[in-house]
Design a protein around this motif. Structure first.
Motif, PDB file in Angstrom:
ATOM      1  N   SER A 178      -5.612   1.789  -5.947  1.00 43.53           N
ATOM      2  CA  SER A 178      -5.136   2.575  -4.810  1.00 43.53           C
ATOM      3  C   SER A 178      -5.973   2.296  -3.570  1.00 43.53           C
ATOM      4  CB  SER A 178      -5.155   4.067  -5.145  1.00 43.53           C
ATOM      5  OG  SER A 178      -6.447   4.506  -5.508  1.00 43.53           O
ATOM      6  N   PHE A 179      -7.294   2.075  -3.763  1.00 44.01           N
ATOM      7  CA  PHE A 179      -8.149   1.758  -2.624  1.00 44.01           C
ATOM      8  C   PHE A 179      -7.702   0.444  -1.992  1.00 44.01           C
ATOM      9  CE2 PHE A 179     -11.640   0.177  -0.214  1.00 44.01           C
ATOM     10  CZ  PHE A 179     -12.392   1.258   0.185  1.00 44.01           C
ATOM     11  N   GLU A 180      -7.484  -0.568  -2.817  1.00 42.32           N
ATOM     12  CA  GLU A 180      -7.095  -1.874  -2.271  1.00 42.32           C
ATOM     13  C   GLU A 180      -5.751  -1.800  -1.568  1.00 42.32           C
ATOM     14  OE1 GLU A 180      -7.195  -6.566  -3.452  1.00 42.32           O
ATOM     15  OE2 GLU A 180      -7.660  -5.056  -4.961  1.00 42.32           O
ATOM     16  N   LYS A 181      -4.820  -1.058  -2.137  1.00 38.75           N
ATOM     17  CA  LYS A 181      -3.487  -0.914  -1.535  1.00 38.75           C
ATOM     18  C   LYS A 181      -3.578  -0.269  -0.151  1.00 38.75           C
ATOM     19  CE  LYS A 181       0.992   1.306  -2.446  1.00 38.75           C
ATOM     20  NZ  LYS A 181       1.737   2.164  -3.394  1.00 38.75           N
ATOM     21  N   LEU A 182      -4.334   0.826  -0.057  1.00 39.05           N
ATOM     22  CA  LEU A 182      -4.450   1.508   1.228  1.00 39.05           C
ATOM     23  C   LEU A 182      -5.354   0.741   2.193  1.00 39.05           C
ATOM     24  CD1 LEU A 182      -4.551   5.222   0.099  1.00 39.05           C
ATOM     25  CD2 LEU A 182      -2.819   4.149   1.509  1.00 39.05           C
ATOM     26  N   LYS A 183      -6.320   0.040   1.658  1.00 39.79           N
ATOM     27  CA  LYS A 183      -7.169  -0.810   2.506  1.00 39.79           C
ATOM     28  C   LYS A 183      -6.316  -1.851   3.210  1.00 39.79           C
ATOM     29  CE  LYS A 183      -8.727  -4.527   1.461  1.00 39.79           C
ATOM     30  NZ  LYS A 183      -8.364  -5.942   1.803  1.00 39.79           N
ATOM     31  N   ASN A 184      -5.424  -2.487   2.476  1.00 39.90           N
ATOM     32  CA  ASN A 184      -4.540  -3.500   3.074  1.00 39.90           C
ATOM     33  C   ASN A 184      -3.646  -2.877   4.139  1.00 39.90           C
ATOM     34  OD1 ASN A 184      -5.604  -5.477   1.420  1.00 39.90           O
ATOM     35  ND2 ASN A 184      -4.021  -5.258  -0.150  1.00 39.90           N
ATOM     36  N   MET A 185      -3.190  -1.658   3.897  1.00 42.35           N
ATOM     37  CA  MET A 185      -2.316  -0.975   4.845  1.00 42.35           C
ATOM     38  C   MET A 185      -3.069  -0.582   6.113  1.00 42.35           C
ATOM     39  SD  MET A 185      -0.029   2.447   4.233  1.00 42.35           S
ATOM     40  CE  MET A 185      -1.380   3.607   4.331  1.00 42.35           C
ATOM     41  N   LEU A 186      -4.315  -0.142   5.959  1.00 47.19           N
ATOM     42  CA  LEU A 186      -5.077   0.393   7.097  1.00 47.19           C
ATOM     43  C   LEU A 186      -5.825  -0.679   7.885  1.00 47.19           C
ATOM     44  CD1 LEU A 186      -6.550   3.621   5.457  1.00 47.19           C
ATOM     45  CD2 LEU A 186      -4.984   3.559   7.394  1.00 47.19           C
ATOM     46  N   VAL A 187      -6.488  -1.605   7.182  1.00 46.62           N
ATOM     47  CA  VAL A 187      -7.382  -2.539   7.884  1.00 46.62           C
ATOM     48  C   VAL A 187      -7.116  -4.001   7.563  1.00 46.62           C
ATOM     49  CG1 VAL A 187      -9.193  -0.817   8.125  1.00 46.62           C
ATOM     50  CG2 VAL A 187      -9.201  -2.299   6.123  1.00 46.62           C
ATOM     51  N   GLY A 188      -6.029  -4.282   6.859  1.00 44.35           N
ATOM     52  CA  GLY A 188      -5.651  -5.671   6.643  1.00 44.35           C
ATOM     53  C   GLY A 188      -6.432  -6.374   5.548  1.00 44.35           C
TER      54      GLY A 188
END
Length: 258
Positions: free
Chosen positions: A233-243
């Motif tokens: 979930s961290f990686e998924k949202l990381k990609n969404m927020l900061v690329g």
């Protein structure tokens, strides 16, 4: 100038994103303590210990300012970190309070956060110290797992928002502080349901705080993100927020003695 940011997990990436936007030349080092998330149900002493461990790791990068991008840690550990470190340490509470006071028209302010943040009364005390304001608080423990599951725009999330916020709205609040750095990801959903509320996003409040005090952050523009445990979930949202900034897994033994 380099900045260190830590949070118990994902939420602080909202702060990372806003600081990166405002200060693109800054070197920014982020630590998400995903192995020990959430902090919101831990004791005060444990929260302080975890916060010191995160801060000490980030100091190894030569940071010149530290942001506690966690409302729970800001509520319980800010003073200890400010006394222990010889660099500026900024929590998320005061910048959010300053914005809420500026925005409110009827002096009725709502605060939502984790159980620990609400229990600490950090927002309530800070707001009431600044004048004749009414503060209405609500713990929203389901918001964090909903965000971390990626259920940001979902019927279930809409139902939970209404369940948590209806009592605050009935009190007549005109301003709502998102007292958890996960919550800005629900900002659009909250605003859609309650369009008449002015919403204070703590991640934006911190970026504005640094701008207002005239701080200059110039470096190589290096950005690094560390986590203490693997988290889809961290990686998924990381990609969404900061690329596509890469994640680096950090063994918990680097922070503390196991």
């Amino acid at each position: 100038m380099s900045i260190g940011i830590f949070d118990s997990g994902i939420g602080g990436l909202t702060v990372f994103r806003e600081i990166s936007r405002e200060f693109p030349e800054a070197d920014i080092y982020y630590l998400g303590d995903t192995a020990r998330v959430p902090y919101g149900n831990k004791s005060k002493n444990t929260i302080i210990r975890y916060s010191l461990e995160c801060a000490n790791y980030l100091l190894g990068f030569g940071i010149e300012a530290l942001i506690i991008a966690c409302n729970t840690a800001s509520s319980y550990a800010l003073e200890t970190l400010q006394e222990s470190l010889d660099i500026p340490v900024i929590g998320v509470v005061e910048p959010g309070v300053e914005l809420a006071i500026r925005y409110t028209k009827n002096r009725k302010i709502g605060v939502i956060g984790t159980q620990a943040t609400v229990k600490s009364n950090s927002y309530k005390f800070s707001i009431e110290e600044k004048g004749d304001f009414q503060v209405f608080q609500k713990a929203c423990p389901l918001f964090v797992p909903l965000v971390e599951e990626g259920m940001i725009d979902h019927k279930i999330t809409e139902m939970v928002i209404k369940e948590y916020l209806e009592d605050l709205v009935k009190e007549g609040i005109d301003t709502l502080i998102l007292g958890c750095t996960h919550y800005p990801l629900l900002k659009e959903s909250i605003q859609r349901i309650y369009p008449y509320l002015t919403i204070v996003d703590s991640s934006k409040a911190i970026a504005l705080y640094f701008n207002n005090i005239g701080t200059e952050f110039k470096g190589r523009g290096e950005k690094k993100i560390f986590i203490t445990d693997e988290s889809h979930s961290f990686e998924k949202l990381k990609n969404m927020l900061v690329g596509n900034i890469p994640l680096e897994k950090l063994e918990l033994s680097k922070l503390c003695s196991l």
